[in-house]
Every structure is written in C-alpha cells, then in structure tokens.
Design an enzyme around this catalytic site. Structure first.
Site, PDB file in Angstrom:
ATOM      1  N   SER A  18       0.753  -1.155  -0.174  1.00  0.00           N
ATOM      2  CA  SER A  18       0.116  -0.086  -0.017  1.00  0.00           C
ATOM      3  C   SER A  18       0.861   1.154  -0.254  1.00  0.00           C
ATOM      4  CB  SER A  18      -0.828   0.039   1.360  1.00  0.00           C
ATOM      5  OG  SER A  18      -0.107  -0.016   2.462  1.00  0.00           O
TER       6      SER A  18
ATOM      7  N   ASN B 107      -0.359   7.392   1.215  1.00  0.00           N
ATOM      8  CA  ASN B 107      -1.260   8.722   1.421  1.00  0.00           C
ATOM      9  C   ASN B 107      -2.847   8.080   1.905  1.00  0.00           C
ATOM     10  OD1 ASN B 107      -2.020   7.258  -0.919  1.00  0.00           O
ATOM     11  ND2 ASN B 107      -2.883   8.918  -1.980  1.00  0.00           N
TER      12      ASN B 107
ATOM     13  N   GLU C 210      -3.115  -0.293  -8.955  1.00  0.00           N
ATOM     14  CA  GLU C 210      -3.843   1.107  -8.995  1.00  0.00           C
ATOM     15  C   GLU C 210      -2.577   2.029  -8.859  1.00  0.00           C
ATOM     16  OE1 GLU C 210      -6.785   1.524  -9.665  1.00  0.00           O
ATOM     17  OE2 GLU C 210      -7.677  -0.432  -9.056  1.00  0.00           O
TER      18      GLU C 210
ATOM     19  N   ARG D 136      -3.491  12.967  -3.722  1.00  0.00           N
ATOM     20  CA  ARG D 136      -4.449  11.791  -3.888  1.00  0.00           C
ATOM     21  C   ARG D 136      -4.226  11.180  -5.330  1.00  0.00           C
ATOM     22  NH1 ARG D 136      -8.773  14.559  -4.428  1.00  0.00           N
ATOM     23  NH2 ARG D 136     -10.280  12.816  -4.662  1.00  0.00           N
ATOM     24  N   CYS D 137      -4.318   9.849  -5.461  1.00  0.00           N
ATOM     25  CA  CYS D 137      -4.248   9.467  -6.698  1.00  0.00           C
ATOM     26  C   CYS D 137      -5.374  10.199  -7.827  1.00  0.00           C
ATOM     27  CB  CYS D 137      -4.224   8.086  -6.948  1.00  0.00           C
ATOM     28  SG  CYS D 137      -5.900   7.698  -6.301  1.00  0.00           S
ATOM     29  N   THR D 138      -6.425  10.421  -7.149  1.00  0.00           N
ATOM     30  CA  THR D 138      -7.504  10.901  -8.025  1.00  0.00           C
ATOM     31  C   THR D 138      -7.686  12.324  -7.831  1.00  0.00           C
ATOM     32  OG1 THR D 138      -8.786  10.322  -5.882  1.00  0.00           O
ATOM     33  CG2 THR D 138      -8.955   8.693  -7.935  1.00  0.00           C
TER      34      THR D 138
ATOM     35  N   ARG E 191     -12.315   8.359  -5.821  1.00  0.00           N
ATOM     36  CA  ARG E 191     -12.615   6.909  -5.876  1.00  0.00           C
ATOM     37  C   ARG E 191     -14.094   6.647  -5.147  1.00  0.00           C
ATOM     38  NH1 ARG E 191      -9.491   3.870  -1.618  1.00  0.00           N
ATOM     39  NH2 ARG E 191     -10.699   1.717  -1.772  1.00  0.00           N
TER      40      ARG E 191
HETATM   41  P1  NAP Z   1       5.473   4.301  -4.193  1.00  0.00           P
HETATM   42  O1  NAP Z   1       6.594   5.171  -3.905  1.00  0.00           O
HETATM   43  O2  NAP Z   1       5.154   3.636  -5.434  1.00  0.00           O
HETATM   44  O3  NAP Z   1       5.126   3.434  -3.051  1.00  0.00           O
HETATM   45  C1  NAP Z   1       4.186   2.472  -2.897  1.00  0.00           C
HETATM   46  C2  NAP Z   1       4.410   1.205  -2.368  1.00  0.00           C
HETATM   47  O4  NAP Z   1       5.057   0.564  -2.949  1.00  0.00           O
HETATM   48  C3  NAP Z   1       5.005   1.479  -0.838  1.00  0.00           C
HETATM   49  O5  NAP Z   1       4.717   0.464   0.076  1.00  0.00           O
HETATM   50  C4  NAP Z   1       6.352   1.300  -1.397  1.00  0.00           C
HETATM   51  O6  NAP Z   1       7.502   0.874  -0.148  1.00  0.00           O
HETATM   52  C5  NAP Z   1       6.479  -0.044  -2.079  1.00  0.00           C
HETATM   53  N1  NAP Z   1       7.634  -0.034  -3.145  1.00  0.00           N
HETATM   54  C6  NAP Z   1       8.684   0.676  -3.475  1.00  0.00           C
HETATM   55  N2  NAP Z   1       9.602   0.003  -4.126  1.00  0.00           N
HETATM   56  C7  NAP Z   1       8.997  -1.228  -4.349  1.00  0.00           C
HETATM   57  C8  NAP Z   1       9.503  -2.383  -5.034  1.00  0.00           C
HETATM   58  N3  NAP Z   1      10.615  -2.334  -5.867  1.00  0.00           N
HETATM   59  N4  NAP Z   1       8.867  -3.452  -5.178  1.00  0.00           N
HETATM   60  C9  NAP Z   1       7.684  -3.360  -4.197  1.00  0.00           C
HETATM   61  N5  NAP Z   1       7.318  -2.391  -3.495  1.00  0.00           N
HETATM   62  C10 NAP Z   1       7.976  -1.232  -3.538  1.00  0.00           C
HETATM   63  O7  NAP Z   1       4.184   5.308  -4.141  1.00  0.00           O
HETATM   64  P2  NAP Z   1       3.622   6.119  -2.964  1.00  0.00           P
HETATM   65  O8  NAP Z   1       4.680   7.336  -2.872  1.00  0.00           O
HETATM   66  O9  NAP Z   1       3.459   5.462  -1.678  1.00  0.00           O
HETATM   67  O10 NAP Z   1       2.274   6.802  -3.184  1.00  0.00           O
HETATM   68  C11 NAP Z   1       2.228   7.997  -4.256  1.00  0.00           C
HETATM   69  C12 NAP Z   1       1.950   7.249  -5.634  1.00  0.00           C
HETATM   70  O11 NAP Z   1       0.970   6.074  -5.506  1.00  0.00           O
HETATM   71  C13 NAP Z   1       1.378   8.351  -6.650  1.00  0.00           C
HETATM   72  O12 NAP Z   1       1.886   8.066  -8.078  1.00  0.00           O
HETATM   73  C14 NAP Z   1       0.004   7.925  -6.611  1.00  0.00           C
HETATM   74  O13 NAP Z   1      -0.703   8.536  -7.743  1.00  0.00           O
HETATM   75  C15 NAP Z   1      -0.042   6.640  -6.520  1.00  0.00           C
HETATM   76  N6  NAP Z   1      -1.183   5.996  -6.010  1.00  0.00           N
HETATM   77  C16 NAP Z   1      -2.382   5.698  -6.670  1.00  0.00           C
HETATM   78  C17 NAP Z   1      -3.457   5.178  -6.053  1.00  0.00           C
HETATM   79  C18 NAP Z   1      -4.667   4.672  -6.874  1.00  0.00           C
HETATM   80  O14 NAP Z   1      -5.625   4.037  -6.253  1.00  0.00           O
HETATM   81  N7  NAP Z   1      -4.488   4.608  -8.241  1.00  0.00           N
HETATM   82  C19 NAP Z   1      -3.838   5.668  -4.610  1.00  0.00           C
HETATM   83  C20 NAP Z   1      -2.783   6.086  -4.014  1.00  0.00           C
HETATM   84  C21 NAP Z   1      -1.662   6.285  -4.361  1.00  0.00           C
HETATM   85  P3  NAP Z   1       8.383   2.140   0.602  1.00  0.00           P
HETATM   86  O15 NAP Z   1       7.141   2.909   1.250  1.00  0.00           O
HETATM   87  O16 NAP Z   1       8.900   1.525   1.540  1.00  0.00           O
HETATM   88  O17 NAP Z   1       9.156   2.688  -0.536  1.00  0.00           O
HETATM   89  O1  G3P Z   2      -5.494   8.235  -3.652  1.00  0.00           O
HETATM   90  C1  G3P Z   2      -6.252   7.298  -3.363  1.00  0.00           C
HETATM   91  C2  G3P Z   2      -7.603   7.200  -3.576  1.00  0.00           C
HETATM   92  O2  G3P Z   2      -8.060   5.935  -2.804  1.00  0.00           O
HETATM   93  C3  G3P Z   2      -8.408   8.440  -3.368  1.00  0.00           C
HETATM   94  O3  G3P Z   2      -9.679   7.970  -2.713  1.00  0.00           O
HETATM   95  O4  G3P Z   2     -12.095   8.719  -2.430  1.00  0.00           O
HETATM   96  O5  G3P Z   2     -10.151  10.216  -2.108  1.00  0.00           O
HETATM   97  O6  G3P Z   2     -10.775   9.728  -4.363  1.00  0.00           O
HETATM   98  P1  G3P Z   2     -10.640   9.375  -2.816  1.00  0.00           P
END
Ligand code: NAP
Ligand code: G3P
Length: 486
Positions: free
Chosen positions: A160, A163, A259, A292-294, A447
């Site tokens: 996860s 955020n 996601e 937020r992703c969204t 979302r």
């Molecule tokens: P992130 O840096 O990609 O980290 C997400 C998760 O992946 C964390 O638990 C991270 O651990 C882990 N991770 C990092 N490198 C990895 C690897 N090589 N293998 C497996 N897992 C690994 O993302 P974030 O900074 O937490 O969140 C921000 C990003 O997520 C934004 O781009 C946002 O758009 C996206 N997001 C998308 C959604 C959606 O529903 N579409 C929702 C929320 C966020 P560590 O923390 O230990 O690095």
């Molecule tokens: O960024 C994570 C996603 O779950 C955002 O949810 O409802 O704030 O668009 P929401």
C-alpha cells in the site's frame, strides 16, 4: 491497543503468525514526521530470510482459513470494523504525525474504512455461485451440469501507498481474507505505523494466526524479493506507476491488481456551471495538498469561459487553509517528504521558465508548498503531463471539446476524468471518448463510494478495485461438473 504492538521507545513490531516480533538483528527503520521531523516510531527492517518465513506462515495459515465458513469470516470483519472505530482517536493521532494528514481527513478515512470492511462482508455473503446446465450448448444434454463456486488464490501480497495508509491497506486485506486468502501486508514505510496498527485491529477481531501478517522495510530494499517470491499467489499493489511498471516487468505467472499514478483532467465546457466547476476543482485539486491519486491534476477549459473560470478558481483558493495539521484542520499540509517537495518545486520552476502565467502561489516553506495555480499552460511544460502529487494545478485553454479530449487522452495516465457541462449529450460525448477508468460528470474526480468500480487504464493500473471487483479479482471460479449416467 497502540501500546501492545510496540515496545519501549515506540519500536513497533511486525505481526507474524499471531506474534508481534522484531527482527533478529534488531535493525530498525526510524519514522520521522513530515510535520516537524520528530521521531514518531520505528519499525523492523525485515530481511529476505524474514520474508521467506512470513510467506511460509501465510501459506500454512491460508489452508485452514479457507475452510472457515463464510459467515464466520464475515463476523470477524464486522468486529474489525467496530474495533477500528473504537480506536479511531488513537489511530488518528498516529496518522496525523506519520503522514501529515489533517484530523478531519484522518477521521474520515478511518470511518470510511470501517464502512468498507462491513460492506465487504455483506457483499461476500451474497456472492453465490452458479450452476450451468449442459444442454444450453449445442450437442449436449441435461445430464451434464457445471456447479461453479469461487475459491481463494492463496497468499496475497498487499502493498500500500503512504497517502491512505488505513483505507488502501484494508481495501486489500478485507476482500482478500473474506474469500479465504491469507495476506502479507507491506505498508508504505511512511505509513507503516498505521499499517501495523490496522493489523492489530484485525487480530483483535479474531483473524487467526498466519492469516494476516506484516512485513515492514524499504520497498527499494525488500520489494523486488517479495514480489518475485514463489510463495506469493497474487499481488495487490497501489502506488506509483514507476514502481508498478517495475513489478509488472520482474514478476511472472502471478496475477496483479495495480492502482497507479494519475493525471486526472477536469474538462470545463462552455455551458458549465462555473461555480460548481470551480468548487470541485479546488476541492479535488488541493485537499491533502493534492496527494491523492484521484486528485484533479489539470484543467482543460474552453477559451470562451476560461477567464471567468480562472477568476472563480482563484477566489475559491483564497479559502484554502494552510498550515500544520497538528494545530488545526487544514487543506494544505507539508508534503510527505523533502524529495516530494523538491519535485513539485521543479515543476513550478519549469512552468514559470517556459512562460506559464502564475495566478496563485508558487511559494515554498520547507516541505510546505503553497497552493499554486498556473494559467495558459502549454504542452511543452512538464506540469502539463507529470503527476506532481502536490498542490499545483495547470490550466490549459482549448478551443472546443474535441481538443480537450485529444489533450486529455495524450496523457500516459488513464485513471479518471471529469467533465462539467449542463448538456447531457456533451457529457456522454466526452465520457465515451476519454481513455480512463471512470468519468465523473459535474463532480471532482474521486474513488468513493468504495463499492463503485475503481480502475486505471494505460499507465494508471491493471485490473479493477471496488469491493465486489476486488473480491472477484482475488478469487477464482471452481467448476465441478456433474455427469448423470441415467
Ligand atoms: P510508491 O513510492 O510507489 O510506493 C508505494 C508502495 O510500494 C510502498 O509500500 C513502497 O514501499 C512500495 N515499493 C517501493 N518500491 C518497491 C519495489 N521495488 N517493489 C515493491 N514495492 C515497492 O508510491 P507512494 O509514494 O507511496 O504513493 C504515491 C504514488 O502512488 C502516486 O503516484 C499516486 O498516484 C499513487 N497512488 C495511486 C493510487 C490509486 O488508487 N491509483 C492510490 C494512492 C496512490 P516504501 O514506502 O518502503 O518505498
Ligand atoms: O488516492 C487514493 C484514492 O483511494 C483516493 O480516494 O475517494 O479520495 O478519491 P478518494
């Protein structure tokens, strides 16, 4: 509750086979608050050997868990939802300090998650199987009947992001375990205290030993090993596109639900209710500092109404509250890390250097980026295409809805889009042509509610979340064909 999962000096432990344990060499990761750089706590830095053990434990636990009747699994989830709410105040305090989310948003995330967990139990109890008679297919008779049920996949690795450390962990755990899987949760490092707390909630509710386990550690250090582990039967990942793409490249024969990032466009047509559009753009673009992703991450507005929209957005932005969420509820909080703030500042500078009109903001104070709005952004600017994950919104002016659709679809991302118009024909015209998972009509991109399908296409993801969709993704049909011989 909080105290039992940590030992002295706020050293948190991992849940492994029902025990709260550190790691053998006592190596820990210190978690500092993005608000004041104070030490919030520490978590074990797990090793590959630890991961081998946890996945074996999860495998063993899943065998027995899959035999537990659905109604009993559902009762545990209902209890988990209640315990989560009972401990909301303590968990909110952790969340504010660990990820800098304000109290109101933190509380909302916890209550939303309790509702998510309950709805998951309700949904699973009503997901009956089916029976298919053979004679509906040419050449077969009624003596052949397929009885189809759903079966778990085994061990789900849930990863996860920072955020929504509670909602985006529970939205993997609950659908996975309700259908008989076991889970290994790898929370974001900045968010792992919340993740471990959530695991305690599920344990308190009665999730048996080995069914839910946690591994903490930097994704850059243990991530590749965990995602390529042969004991993992499914990977449910939420995070950046960069990491998601890497996982999809290094894994094989393991189903993925991802996601990822987004660059959600708010398209404002000439007949839009501009007050409604401005309210939704500001709420959608700046809450939790745009982390937020969204979040609304760009505005594509018809030239004809652009000046008026900019004026209204600017006015609404003046109501945004900025500051430290430890003191009061605020919209704009310090970003999760200096690295994140540096990246957002780079995008701001690039836009200014390339001639964008800075309408509001552009200032930085430590990790705090003030709400920023650019007008007359052009396609050569990075802010037009890159995901800031910060409180910066670019306005791109377009001549008509087709140009808006063209620019929206040029993005590598395809999470959500929004269209503001009073004309239902135009709403569907745009919605049908946007290459995204969801189009919001006259609303900010978002979302919720969490039983709606939630998915990203292109660089925004693989597969579909949303309660029923998540349960289906983390289970499979099992057909038993009855052949009547007389
Ligand atoms: P992130 O840096 O990609 O980290 C997400 C998760 O992946 C964390 O638990 C991270 O651990 C882990 N991770 C990092 N490198 C990895 C690897 N090589 N293998 C497996 N897992 C690994 O993302 P974030 O900074 O937490 O969140 C921000 C990003 O997520 C934004 O781009 C946002 O758009 C996206 N997001 C998308 C959604 C959606 O529903 N579409 C929702 C929320 C966020 P560590 O923390 O230990 O690095
Ligand atoms: O960024 C994570 C996603 O779950 C955002 O949810 O409802 O704030 O668009 P929401």
């Amino acid at each position: 509750m909080f105290n039992c999962i940590k030992c002295e000096n706020n050293n948190f432990k991992n849940l492994i086979n029902g025990e709260w344990v550190g790691n053998k060499d006592n190596k820990v990761i210190e978690i500092y608050s993005p608000l004041d750089n104070s030490l919030v706590g520490t978590v074990p830095a797990m090793t590959q050997e630890d991961i081998d053990h946890v996945i074996q434990v999860a495998k063993d636990g899943q065998r027995e868990w899959s035999k537990v009747p659905m109604n009993e699994r559902a009762e545990i989830l209902y209890k988990a939802a209640d315990i989560l709410v009972e401990n909301a105040n303590e968990l909110v305090d952790i969340m504010i300090r660990e990820i800098g989310k304000d109290r109101k948003s933190s509380k909302s995330e916890i209550h939303r998650t309790a509702d998510f967990i309950r709805f998951t139990a309700d949904t699973a109890k009503n997901m009956a199987g089916e029976s298919i008679p053979g004679d509906t297919f040419p050449g077969f008779k009624r003596n052949k009947i397929s009885v189809v049920n759903r079966e778990p996949l085994g061990v789900v690795l849930a990863i996860s992001p920072f955020n929504y450390p509670i909602n985006l962990s529970a939205s993997k755990i609950a659908p996975a375990i309700i259908v008989g899987n076991s889970v290994v949760l790898k929370p974001a490092t900045q968010g792992s205290l919340c993740g471990l707390y959530l695991a305690k909630v599920f344990q308190e509710a009665g999730v048996p030993n080995g069914v839910l386990n946690t591994i903490t550690g930097k994704g850059s250090e243990i991530g590749d090993y965990a995602v390529t582990h042969k004991g993992v039967n499914f990977i449910n990942f939420t995070g950046s596109t960069e990491v998601g793409v890497k996982i999809s490249k290094i894994t094989s024969m393991v189903p993925l639900l991802m996601e990822l990032g987004g660059k959600d466009a708010a398209i404002v047509l000439k007949d839009a209710d501009l007050d409604l559009a401005a309210n939704n753009i500001v709420a959608g673009g700046y809450s939790y500092s745009g982390q937020r992703c969204t979040a609304v991450k760009r505005i594509l507005v018809l030239e004809k109404v652009a000046d008026e929209l900019v004026k209204k957005v600017k006015e609404k932005m003046s109501n945004l509250t900025v500051g430290n969420p430890l003191d009061k509820d605020v919209d704009i909080v310090p970003l999760i890390s200096t690295k994140s703030a540096d990246f957002v500042e780079e995008l701001i500078k690039d836009a200014i250097d390339k001639g964008a009109d800075l309408v509001v903001g552009g200032k930085r104070d430590g990790n705090l980026i003030y709400p920023t709005l650019f007008d007359n952004v052009t396609g050569d600017m990075r802010i037009a295409w890159e995901e800031p994950f910060g409180p910066v919104l670019p306005i791109m002016r377009v001549k008509d809805k087709d140009e808006a659709i063209e620019i929206a679809n040029k993005s590598e991302y395809g999470l959500q889009g929004a269209v503001f118009t009073e004309n239902i024909e135009d709403a569907f015209y745009v919605a049908d042509r946007l290459e995204v998972g969801t189009v919001q009509v006259n609303n900010k991109t978002e979302r919720g509610p969490d039983h709606f399908p939630f998915l990203g296409v292109k660089a925004s993801g693989i597969g579909t979340q949303g309660i029923r969709y998540s349960i289906e993704s983390m289970s499979r049909p099992k057909a038993t064909v009855i052949n009547l011989v007389r």
